[in-house]
Write an enzyme that holds these catalytic residues in place. Structure first.
Site: not given
Length: 357
Positions: A44, A46, A48, A73, A98, A203, A207, A249
């Protein structure tokens, strides 16, 4: 003969022991997370938080590999990461995969090891994922499954591949090798793993599962590390597990989330002040350097960490403090959240679960 052990003696011993532990927790200065010259993989990476962490690692001398799907990206991101390099000798690589595919993680680590002159990466940051907020009954089954795939399974696959790569000794005498630094896996979780909120049902469970996995792995890697003190084969280096629990964030993804969040969710989380990803990255690396296992990044996150630590290991004095304070706060906070949800339904009806307009 020595006299009987009195309550006063026991109290003195207890105070001395607690004082010693507190001193070690508060004043340890050893860097537990060296970065300079090591190789890091950031999934991840690329955009944020993943990109912010990759840039911070670059500025501290690491060779950095970022992994994501979008090639455009990735190409732009690797340029910004390289621009932050501490030295010209550092290397950078972007890989398009992926991460929801179980075959991706072993292939990624094989490519990174070849690129890294046959040496496995030292640091793995699992930052991939997105958020699809909705009430549970309103979410499609595809959304529920997709959140688990994107958040939980993408991290599981990477951690599984990394541990199987790292625990294999390069020689029968690897346990005696002391030149390798500790290898680290860092999961990016969420404070919602500690206290789920209405509207995050697709979500939060992913987590929470990630937190449970990190707790279990924290015990399991102790076996591998213990083997390095024994007489048989062992990994080349110690292994450590960490997990990061940011709140909101600031990012394009966060803006998109707010467009589809139920209005009730926005109201319940109004006290959550989103942080810039660069700020979170700096805090994370600072606390990793201090040796933290569980890392939160602002006051509300510290309280929620205290609420949800359960059987997680306490690594320092502040873990104990926030656990104590959070345990008091939740007595009042949990009923308050439930009351707000009930009043919302009373005022707006059972169909008031859709996104704000």
């Amino acid at each position: 003969m020595p006299g009987p052990i009195t309550p006063a003696i026991l109290t003195s011993i207890a105070i001395a022991a607690v004082s010693f532990i507190a001193f070690r927790m508060l004043f340890s200065r050893k860097d537990q997370f060296p970065i300079d010259g090591l190789t890091a993989v950031v999934t991840g990476g690329s955009q944020g938080l993943g990109l912010a962490i990759a840039q911070e690692l670059s500025s501290r001398g690491a060779n950095v590999v970022i992994v994501a799907q979008d090639k455009g990206k990735l190409s732009r991101a690797v340029g910004t990461i390289q621009a932050r390099a501490a030295r010209p000798q550092q290397k950078f690589l972007d890989l398009s995969f992926d991460l929801r595919s179980p075959e991706s993680a072993p292939a990624i680590l094989e490519k990174v090891t070849q690129w890294n002159n046959g040496q496995s990466p030292d640091l793995v940051f699992c930052c991939a994922g997105n958020c699809q907020p909705a009430f549970f009954a309103d979410a499609s089954i595809d959304t529920l499954r997709g959140q688990m795939d994107t958040i939980y399974w993408s991290s599981v696959y990477m951690a599984h591949a990394a541990l199987n790569l790292w625990k294999k000794p390069s020689t029968p005498e690897s346990k005696k090798q002391t030149s390798y630094p500790t290898r680290h896996i860092v999961f990016t979780c969420s404070a919602l793993a500690f206290l789920p909120v209405a509207g995050y049902s697709p979500y939060s469970p992913a987590k929470a599962a990630m937190k449970a996995m990190a707790d279990g792995l924290n015990h399991e890697v102790a076996v591998y590390n213990g083997a390095r003190q024994g007489s048989g084969p062992a990994p080349d280096a110690d292994i450590a597990i960490h997990i990061l629990f940011p709140c909101g964030i600031v990012s394009p993804g966060f803006e998109n989330e707010n467009k589809i969040k139920p209005e009730l969710t926005l109201m319940l989380e109004k006290d959550d002040k989103p942080q810039q990803p660069e700020e979170i990255a700096k805090i994370a690396l600072s606390r990793l350097s201090a040796g933290d296992f569980m890392i939160s990044t602002l006051f509300l996150g510290h309280l929620l960490r205290g609420v949800g630590m359960a059987g997680s290991v306490r690594k320092n004095f502040m873990d104990v403090f926030w656990n104590w304070l959070g345990s008091l706060i939740i007595i009042f906070a949990a009923p308050d959240l439930l009351s707000k949800c009930r009043n919302w339904g009373k005022q707006k009806g059972m169909y008031a679960t859709r996104a704000a307009t």
